[in-house]
Design an enzyme around this catalytic site. Structure first.
Site, mmCIF file in Angstrom:
data_model
loop_
_atom_site.group_PDB
_atom_site.id
_atom_site.type_symbol
_atom_site.label_atom_id
_atom_site.label_comp_id
_atom_site.label_asym_id
_atom_site.label_seq_id
_atom_site.Cartn_x
_atom_site.Cartn_y
_atom_site.Cartn_z
ATOM 1 N N HIS A 99 31.911 32.975 29.095
ATOM 2 C CA HIS A 99 33.115 33.773 28.864
ATOM 3 C C HIS A 99 34.348 32.899 28.866
ATOM 4 C CE1 HIS A 99 32.294 33.575 33.173
ATOM 5 N NE2 HIS A 99 33.608 33.555 33.346
ATOM 6 N N HIS A 101 38.443 32.793 29.645
ATOM 7 C CA HIS A 101 39.557 33.450 30.341
ATOM 8 C C HIS A 101 40.828 33.282 29.511
ATOM 9 C CE1 HIS A 101 37.722 33.632 34.512
ATOM 10 N NE2 HIS A 101 36.939 32.719 33.971
HETATM 11 P P1 AMP Z 1 34.070 32.470 36.331
HETATM 12 O O1 AMP Z 1 34.413 31.864 37.658
HETATM 13 O O2 AMP Z 1 34.645 31.694 35.166
HETATM 14 O O3 AMP Z 1 32.593 32.727 36.182
HETATM 15 O O4 AMP Z 1 34.815 33.842 36.280
HETATM 16 C C1 AMP Z 1 34.208 35.087 36.482
HETATM 17 C C2 AMP Z 1 35.294 36.111 36.465
HETATM 18 O O5 AMP Z 1 34.708 37.389 36.310
HETATM 19 C C3 AMP Z 1 36.153 36.154 37.727
HETATM 20 O O6 AMP Z 1 37.511 35.870 37.412
HETATM 21 C C4 AMP Z 1 35.953 37.590 38.249
HETATM 22 O O7 AMP Z 1 37.125 38.144 38.779
HETATM 23 C C5 AMP Z 1 35.498 38.320 37.004
HETATM 24 N N1 AMP Z 1 34.672 39.494 37.231
HETATM 25 C C6 AMP Z 1 33.564 39.579 38.009
HETATM 26 N N2 AMP Z 1 33.061 40.826 37.966
HETATM 27 C C7 AMP Z 1 33.858 41.542 37.130
HETATM 28 C C8 AMP Z 1 33.854 42.894 36.684
HETATM 29 N N3 AMP Z 1 32.929 43.768 37.081
HETATM 30 N N4 AMP Z 1 34.837 43.289 35.834
HETATM 31 C C9 AMP Z 1 35.786 42.405 35.441
HETATM 32 N N5 AMP Z 1 35.825 41.122 35.823
HETATM 33 C C10 AMP Z 1 34.883 40.690 36.664
#
Ligand code: AMP
Ligand code: ZN
Length: 136
Positions: A99, A101
């Site tokens: 993903h 950001h």
């Molecule tokens: P990463 O550290 O790049 O894997 O980021 C994962 C991101 O997913 C984090 O910023 C979390 O806040 C976000 N996240 C986790 N669960 C959810 C969810 N159910 N809905 C929206 N964002 C989420």
């Protein structure tokens, strides 16, 4: 992927605040935003990191990222933003579904995305350069 939270969001099994969806990509608000409006852009197919995403899907992902960034800038943002992709546990990837950001930036938001600077010694820079070039 049964245990993947983003696959569950894509399948509609758990809720999310979606801002965009097409055949290949979905984007929703990060539940723990670095700034308000922080969006995640996610390929609908489960790939773990950037290196797993075929070029066609990657093109769709980055095009959608640009579209959503534009919308963010025209709505709550102002044209300043960070695009970040964490790949692998050591790099801080918590959700192992690739993903991107998009973090809108606001004057004085005090968000810190900086790192300390390291130094190359002697011929190290040249050696690192040569090592990488062999695999490109
Ligand atoms: P990463 O550290 O790049 O894997 O980021 C994962 C991101 O997913 C984090 O910023 C979390 O806040 C976000 N996240 C986790 N669960 C959810 C969810 N159910 N809905 C929206 N964002 C989420
Ligand atoms: Zn997944």
């Amino acid at each position: 992927m049964e245990d993947c939270i983003f696959c569950k969001i894509i399948d509609g099994k758990i809720p999310s605040a979606k801002v965009y969806e097409d055949d290949n990509v979905v984007s929703f608000l990060d539940i723990m935003p670095a700034n308000k409006g922080h969006c995640l852009v996610v390929p609908k197919k489960h790939y773990e990191t950037l290196l797993d995403i075929p070029d066609g899907d990657l093109a769709n992902l980055i095009k959608a990222t640009k579209k959503i960034t534009k919308a963010l800038s025209l709505s709550i943002g102002n044209g300043s933003f960070n695009i970040i992709m964490n790949n692998g546990k050591i790099a801080g990837q918590l959700v192992s579904h690739a993903h991107i950001h998009i973090i809108p930036r606001f004057k004085g938001d005090r968000l810190r995305l900086t790192w300390s600077h390291k130094k190359y010694i002697d011929q190290e820079m040249k050696s690192v350069q040569e090592k990488i070039k062999k695999f490109v």
